[in-house]
Design an enzyme around this catalytic site. Sequence first.
Site, mmCIF file in Angstrom:
data_model
loop_
_atom_site.group_PDB
_atom_site.id
_atom_site.type_symbol
_atom_site.label_atom_id
_atom_site.label_comp_id
_atom_site.label_asym_id
_atom_site.label_seq_id
_atom_site.Cartn_x
_atom_site.Cartn_y
_atom_site.Cartn_z
ATOM 1 N N GLY A 244 0.808 -1.210 0.000
ATOM 2 C CA GLY A 244 0.000 0.000 0.000
ATOM 3 C C GLY A 244 0.846 1.266 0.000
ATOM 4 N N ASP B 58 -12.580 9.817 3.373
ATOM 5 C CA ASP B 58 -13.607 10.834 3.168
ATOM 6 C C ASP B 58 -14.928 10.215 2.696
ATOM 7 O OD1 ASP B 58 -11.832 10.336 0.853
ATOM 8 O OD2 ASP B 58 -13.289 11.558 -0.231
ATOM 9 N N TYR C 125 -18.152 0.847 -0.532
ATOM 10 C CA TYR C 125 -16.812 1.067 0.017
ATOM 11 C C TYR C 125 -16.883 1.988 1.236
ATOM 12 C CZ TYR C 125 -12.177 3.128 0.520
ATOM 13 O OH TYR C 125 -10.995 3.608 1.034
#
Length: 295
Positions: A10, A103, A126
């Site tokens: 990541g 967010d 998600y």
Amino acid sequence: MRIVVTGREGQVARSLLEAAQLRKGVEVIAVGRPQLDLARPDGVAEALEASRPDLVVSAAAYTAVDQAEDEPEAAFAVNAVGAGKVAEATARLGVPIIHLSTDYVFDGTADRAYVETDPTAPCSVYGASKLAGEQAVAVYNPRHLILRTAWIYSPFGKNFVKTILRLATERDEIAVVADQWGNPTSALDIADAILCAAAMLGGEGSFSAFGTYHLAGTGETNWSGFARCILDTSKALGGPKARVRDIATADYPTRAQRPANSRLASAKFAATFGWRAPDWRKSTDIVARHIFNRS
């Protein structure tokens, strides 16, 4: 201090590994599949215990936003159940957890930057899975920092900056959405902020300001403005260049709905930890130079 970050590939994990090389007394260890697989949560505790952490950064996640609409079970298994298992394991080990969120827990209808106390209302699978992960982390380990961030980019992996640079080598004009606003956030800056917070969490046990924080780049723009900055920087560095054409979200339909407003107010993090992200344009320049290997 030994910091264990979940996920090896990541953007934040790789940025943490790089940043730790410049910090004395800090060791960052990335653990990922097959040793630690959030889709198979039964092995999470054993993998973390073997790593002997002083603090865990929960960065691994299911991030295929559009695919999650068709695979809600997979998204929730990793982002909710898996995140909860990481938090449960850290509580048993007696160490704090820093969990990365998004967010996308907001619906994007506010007319200002979101603060931590604003009601959440995810408009995608998600986003819902990440919100469920926040809730699980908070339940399992009271000693948590939940860091909501947005529009992450870096020299590593797949992200908007690298996509725009690639497209600029293939075409003269790139159509980019202009009616979604947010704070471009460099994973290099996120790593720096995490290490700053970790230093306070790793003190003599006096830290008590656990909870949810927003952590995003300073300044705001839309996706097309971000793209223009990337390409201006690229041109200045001798990289690929192209024109940007503004389009509406309706002209670029996606499986999952994106928030029109992803702006996050990061004042609480700055006040607590004394750290504020650089202006997003400066961070974009740093990442571009890293990609082009320019000093």
